[in-house]
Design a protein around this motif. Structure first.
Motif, mmCIF file in Angstrom:
data_model
loop_
_atom_site.group_PDB
_atom_site.id
_atom_site.type_symbol
_atom_site.label_atom_id
_atom_site.label_comp_id
_atom_site.label_asym_id
_atom_site.label_seq_id
_atom_site.Cartn_x
_atom_site.Cartn_y
_atom_site.Cartn_z
ATOM 1 N N LEU A 93 25.305 -72.813 -42.597
ATOM 2 C CA LEU A 93 26.209 -73.882 -42.614
ATOM 3 C C LEU A 93 27.528 -73.743 -43.030
ATOM 4 O O LEU A 93 28.498 -74.002 -42.355
ATOM 5 C CB LEU A 93 25.387 -75.124 -43.481
ATOM 6 N N ALA A 94 27.670 -72.969 -44.215
ATOM 7 C CA ALA A 94 29.138 -72.678 -44.789
ATOM 8 C C ALA A 94 29.737 -72.223 -43.926
ATOM 9 O O ALA A 94 31.238 -72.230 -43.835
ATOM 10 C CB ALA A 94 28.883 -72.179 -46.145
ATOM 11 N N THR A 95 29.300 -71.231 -43.153
ATOM 12 C CA THR A 95 30.182 -70.236 -42.195
ATOM 13 C C THR A 95 30.390 -71.074 -41.034
ATOM 14 O O THR A 95 31.166 -70.976 -40.647
ATOM 15 C CB THR A 95 29.124 -69.106 -41.807
ATOM 16 N N GLY A 96 29.617 -71.763 -40.528
ATOM 17 C CA GLY A 96 29.826 -72.761 -39.322
ATOM 18 C C GLY A 96 30.916 -73.647 -39.664
ATOM 19 O O GLY A 96 31.965 -73.723 -38.926
ATOM 20 N N VAL A 97 31.009 -74.421 -40.819
ATOM 21 C CA VAL A 97 32.064 -75.199 -41.081
ATOM 22 C C VAL A 97 33.429 -74.713 -41.558
ATOM 23 O O VAL A 97 34.273 -75.032 -41.100
ATOM 24 C CB VAL A 97 31.688 -75.935 -42.411
ATOM 25 N N HIS A 98 33.302 -73.295 -41.969
ATOM 26 C CA HIS A 98 34.581 -72.477 -42.109
ATOM 27 C C HIS A 98 34.933 -72.091 -40.820
ATOM 28 O O HIS A 98 36.357 -72.415 -40.503
ATOM 29 C CB HIS A 98 34.263 -71.099 -42.913
ATOM 30 N N VAL A 99 34.239 -71.604 -39.720
ATOM 31 C CA VAL A 99 34.677 -71.653 -38.549
ATOM 32 C C VAL A 99 35.166 -72.608 -37.940
ATOM 33 O O VAL A 99 36.352 -72.594 -37.178
ATOM 34 C CB VAL A 99 33.752 -70.745 -37.678
ATOM 35 N N LEU A 100 34.689 -73.592 -38.128
ATOM 36 C CA LEU A 100 35.240 -75.055 -37.639
ATOM 37 C C LEU A 100 36.517 -75.371 -38.056
ATOM 38 O O LEU A 100 37.238 -75.790 -37.377
ATOM 39 C CB LEU A 100 33.929 -76.164 -37.730
ATOM 40 N N GLU A 101 36.622 -75.163 -39.340
ATOM 41 C CA GLU A 101 37.900 -75.612 -40.052
ATOM 42 C C GLU A 101 39.180 -74.733 -39.338
ATOM 43 O O GLU A 101 40.320 -75.296 -39.107
ATOM 44 C CB GLU A 101 37.833 -75.414 -41.529
ATOM 45 N N LEU A 102 38.836 -73.365 -39.474
ATOM 46 C CA LEU A 102 39.894 -72.291 -38.741
ATOM 47 C C LEU A 102 40.219 -73.120 -37.333
ATOM 48 O O LEU A 102 41.245 -72.881 -36.871
ATOM 49 C CB LEU A 102 39.462 -70.949 -38.778
ATOM 50 N N ALA A 103 39.171 -73.039 -36.503
ATOM 51 C CA ALA A 103 39.298 -73.520 -35.040
ATOM 52 C C ALA A 103 40.220 -74.662 -34.712
ATOM 53 O O ALA A 103 41.041 -74.901 -34.220
ATOM 54 C CB ALA A 103 37.914 -73.653 -34.367
ATOM 55 N N SER A 104 39.911 -75.835 -35.951
ATOM 56 C CA SER A 104 40.655 -77.200 -35.759
ATOM 57 C C SER A 104 42.151 -76.913 -36.263
ATOM 58 O O SER A 104 43.020 -77.239 -35.610
ATOM 59 C CB SER A 104 40.003 -78.047 -36.670
ATOM 60 N N GLU A 105 42.176 -76.016 -37.056
ATOM 61 C CA GLU A 105 43.655 -75.933 -37.797
ATOM 62 C C GLU A 105 44.428 -75.104 -36.485
ATOM 63 O O GLU A 105 45.493 -75.377 -36.242
ATOM 64 C CB GLU A 105 43.546 -75.143 -38.937
ATOM 65 N N GLY A 106 43.614 -74.238 -35.900
ATOM 66 C CA GLY A 106 44.464 -73.458 -34.828
ATOM 67 C C GLY A 106 44.430 -74.168 -33.751
ATOM 68 O O GLY A 106 45.489 -74.151 -32.866
#
Length: 376
Positions: A93-106
């Motif tokens: 879950l933490a990995t998925g949230v981290h990817v989502l945060e980077l994707a959102s920022e990008g």
């Protein structure tokens, strides 16, 4: 999925689960430890005796489980395995949230760059028109300087946004092995109904982990309660005595050893596990409260993001339309260029707010799906 496949903690947690499973299997054995061998040799020749007395003695013994100790040890190992399993889910879950945060920022940065590039091109044409009007004496130096200042300011923000986007891409590449930005445009409310995502805190991996850690602490306490003294031992003794004219040269016997309970040993052992249960109960309660609040905040965030997106869309449409109207009015000399520049800056700000609101809404939906158990 790409980030999870190369996550360095994945193998470590998997090893913990495998080790705990093997410990549970080992706890099903007949004895809590391996057999113990003892040997003894005595000879009076070393002291110069003429009697000729020699003794050989061998012993093999095994420790015994205390009542309920084997079952408690197996349950504790199985509890460790469950903790490792839930740790795997939490890390995922933490990995998925981290990817989502980077994707959102990008995604926000990409939209900002696209808007700023568009405005930069428009201001470039405006600056050339103002420069011609300046040479013709139709505008003042102040108007020209204002146009140049606005163009340089937008270009500066554009360069800064590009730098931040490259940083996000670098972080994304280190996490997933690829710097391509995930596409969030297909994430909308329909996905929630398609995956039947329901925000239930009890299904959150972090809640499950906290509950399993509490069960692990209680299982360890049960082991301590059933280990109230060192394990007793039972074995077989074979003794051979060689002595002049002795009729008993060989003997076979049974050996039993049982240490008695001691509060000096038991109390610290049990109290250590009692303290662990207290900490686990505290952490479990705090996890339930914290994650329940997080779920409520997420629901509110999704509702608010939808409302903000509607307002930002209307603001974007009308401010862009106003900027285009004032551009036409400036070109025919109805308004000064400074008013058009202000309108263009307002339109740029509205476009960025709209893009950000759109990404925030989609990210909230994606985070809701992740927290409801729909993890790749």
């Amino acid at each position: 999925m790409a980030a999870w496949s190369i996550d360095p903690s994945r193998k470590s947690i998997s090893t913990d689960a495998t080790a705990a499973h093997k410990r549970a299997s080992a706890a099903r054995s007949w004895f809590p430890d391996g057999p113990i061998l003892n040997g003894l040799y005595m000879d009076d020749h070393f002291i110069g005796s003429k009697v000729g007395y020699t003794t050989y003695q061998g012993e093999i013994s095994v420790p015994l489980w205390l009542p309920g100790q084997g079952t408690a040890t197996e349950d504790a190992a199985l509890a460790d395995e469950k903790v490792a399993t839930h740790q795997m889910k939490v890390q995922r879950l933490a990995t998925g949230v981290h990817v989502l945060e980077l994707a959102s920022e990008g995604a926000v940065l990409s939209a900002r760059i696209a808007n700023q590039e568009k405005v930069s091109d428009v201001l470039g044409r405006t600056m050339r028109d103002v420069e011609k009007a300046l040479r013709a004496g139709e505008v003042s130096d102040t108007d020209y300087e204002a146009t140049v200042t606005e163009k340089e300011d937008v270009d500066g923000m554009l360069a800064e946004a590009r730098q931040h986007l490259e940083n996000v891409r670098a972080d994304l590449e280190s996490l997933t092995g690829d710097d391509a930005l995930p596409d969030l445009s297909g994430i909308d409310g329909r996905l929630l109904s398609r995956f039947d995502a329901q925000l239930n805190p009890e299904r959150d991996p972090r809640i499950e982990l906290a509950d399993s850690v509490l069960k692990q602490a209680r299982a360890s306490y049960a082991v301590a309660r059933h280990s109230y003294m060192p394990n007793p031992q039972v074995g077989v003794i074979l003794s051979r005595q060689e002595q002049y004219d002795s009729p008993w040269d060989t003997q076979v016997g049974v050996q039993f050893q049982m240490p008695l309970p001691s509060e000096a040993r038991n109390v610290p052992l049990v109290m250590k596990e009692v303290q662990a249960i207290g900490r686990a109960e505290r952490d479990d309660t705090q996890a339930h409260r914290r994650i329940k609040a997080e779920y409520r905040q997420l629901r509110n965030q999704l509702t608010t993001a939808t409302q903000i997106l509607q307002h930002a869309r209307e603001l974007h449409i009308h401010s862009d339309r106003r900027a285009n109207d004032l551009a036409s009015a400036w070109q025919v000399g109805e308004i000064p260029v400074i008013e058009y520049l202000r309108a263009r800056r307002t339109a740029l700000t509205a476009a960025e707010r709209y893009a950000q609101a759109d990404i925030v809404m989609r990210a909230a939906i994606a985070r809701m799906m992740l927290m409801s158990g729909n993890i790749p």
